[in-house]
Design a protein around this motif. Structure first.
Motif, PDB file in Angstrom:
ATOM      1  N   VAL A 193       0.866  -1.184   0.000  1.00 48.61           N
ATOM      2  CA  VAL A 193       0.000   0.000   0.000  1.00 48.61           C
ATOM      3  C   VAL A 193       0.898   1.227   0.000  1.00 48.61           C
ATOM      4  O   VAL A 193       1.750   1.388   0.882  1.00 48.61           O
ATOM      5  CB  VAL A 193      -0.928   0.006   1.236  1.00 48.61           C
ATOM      6  N   LEU A 198      -4.865   5.150   0.981  1.00 45.89           N
ATOM      7  CA  LEU A 198      -5.237   3.845   0.440  1.00 45.89           C
ATOM      8  C   LEU A 198      -5.387   2.807   1.540  1.00 45.89           C
ATOM      9  O   LEU A 198      -6.294   1.977   1.493  1.00 45.89           O
ATOM     10  CB  LEU A 198      -4.178   3.380  -0.572  1.00 45.89           C
ATOM     11  N   ASN A 202      -8.596   0.545   2.430  1.00 47.74           N
ATOM     12  CA  ASN A 202      -8.512  -0.913   2.543  1.00 47.74           C
ATOM     13  C   ASN A 202      -9.027  -1.395   3.893  1.00 47.74           C
ATOM     14  O   ASN A 202      -9.707  -2.415   3.993  1.00 47.74           O
ATOM     15  CB  ASN A 202      -7.062  -1.369   2.368  1.00 47.74           C
TER      16      ASN A 202
END
Length: 314
Positions: A193, A198, A202
């Motif tokens: 990642v 992000l 997630n």
């Protein structure tokens, strides 16, 4: 030389690494009377003879729960070496909480429930928040400890539940499983990642799948402060693509405040934190104006609009 190996009651299954050579070379290994039976059996140790007899032996190891055991004290007085492992503070804190809650402990701690402790959890959390905002390192250490106390206290109360008991080890175990499961890019072979944003996305996606939530607002704590709640709902709905024009459209104060807080959170701004910062600056300005009025010989309680403007900090 004889050796006393101290195995603290908080860690009955943990033997100091430095004890193994002594155990291997000893002519006999004895278990003190205060040693848990499970530890004695695991070591295949014999019950200790009298303190006087122990003191007259050489090349023996006595495994005890403390230095104050009579046999341990006799061996130490005769010149025996001691090997022990300090109890980690977190383990010690758990043991202290257990003693406070147990019979013979503190009467106040003994009668608390999850419900009665709620106010303290909220208070300690806000005191921790203040320490963070003030950048006070000493206060930060203290308040983190007070929040930890609440976790240990609730876990200890939970251990007494009649049908669904669990303790702090279960809590910690579930936390480890959660952290590992929601960081597959660290603990598994998932793609790396690149950014914190992000990873946050997630995390929410994995949480939705893990908890099998049916709604994007499932799991939002509705009891949190209203500005934080509006911000969280704005963030969750934004990730799901809910457009801004579906926010409450009324011109009442509540609808307007919701739109401001929810839109701010979507833009990456913490509305709760920003509003707190402004409120604290305002409180400081009020105190400064009151102080200036007193220095001018005026009672702040008598100030009207023009008086407040006169003493208000520039």
């Amino acid at each position: 030389m004889s050796v006393v190996v101290v195995v603290p009651p908080e860690l009955p299954a943990v033997l100091p690494a430095a004890a193994w050579p002594a155990l291997r070379d000893a002519d006999a290994v004895f278990a003190a009377g205060d040693l848990p039976e499970v530890t004695r059996v695991a070591l295949d140790a014999k019950p200790a003879p009298s303190p006087e007899e122990l003191a007259g032996l050489s090349r023996v190891v006595l495994v005890a729960s403390s230095r104050t055991d009579p046999g341990a004290a006799a061996l130490l007085a005769a010149g025996a070496a001691v090997v022990e492992t300090p109890v980690p503070p977190l383990v010690e804190a758990t043991a202290v909480m257990d003693r406070l809650r147990s019979p013979g402990g503190c009467p106040w701690d003994a009668v608390q429930t999850h419900d009665s402790l709620r106010q303290y959890l909220v208070e300690e959390t806000y005191e921790l928040l203040d320490a963070i905002e003030e950048g006070d390192r000493a206060a930060l250490r203290e308040e983190l400890g007070d929040v930890l106390l609440q976790v240990l206290f609730h876990a200890r109360v939970a251990a007494e539940h009649e049908t669904d008991p669990f303790d702090v080890d279960v809590v910690a175990g579930e936390l480890v499983a959660k952290l590992v499961g929601r960081h597959p890019h660290v603990f598994a072979d998932a793609d790396r990642v690149a950014t914190a944003t992000l990873q946050e996305e997630n995390w929410e996606r994995l949480k939705q799948a893990e908890k099998r939530r049916e709604s994007i607002v499932d799991g939002v704590a509705l009891g949190q402060p209203a500005v934080a709640l509006a911000g969280k709902l704005g963030q969750r709905s934004g990730r799901a693509g809910v457009p801004l024009d579906l926010f409450p459209a009324g011109e009442d104060e509540g609808s307007r405040l919701f739109r401001i807080a929810a839109t701010a959170r979507r833009a990456g701004v913490d509305p709760e934190g920003e509003l707190r910062a402004v409120a604290k600056r305002f409180a400081a300005d009020v105190r400064a104006a009151e102080r200036a009025a007193r220095e001018a010989g005026i009672d702040p309680a008598t100030l009207e609009a023009d008086g407040w403007r006169r003493f208000w900090p520039a």
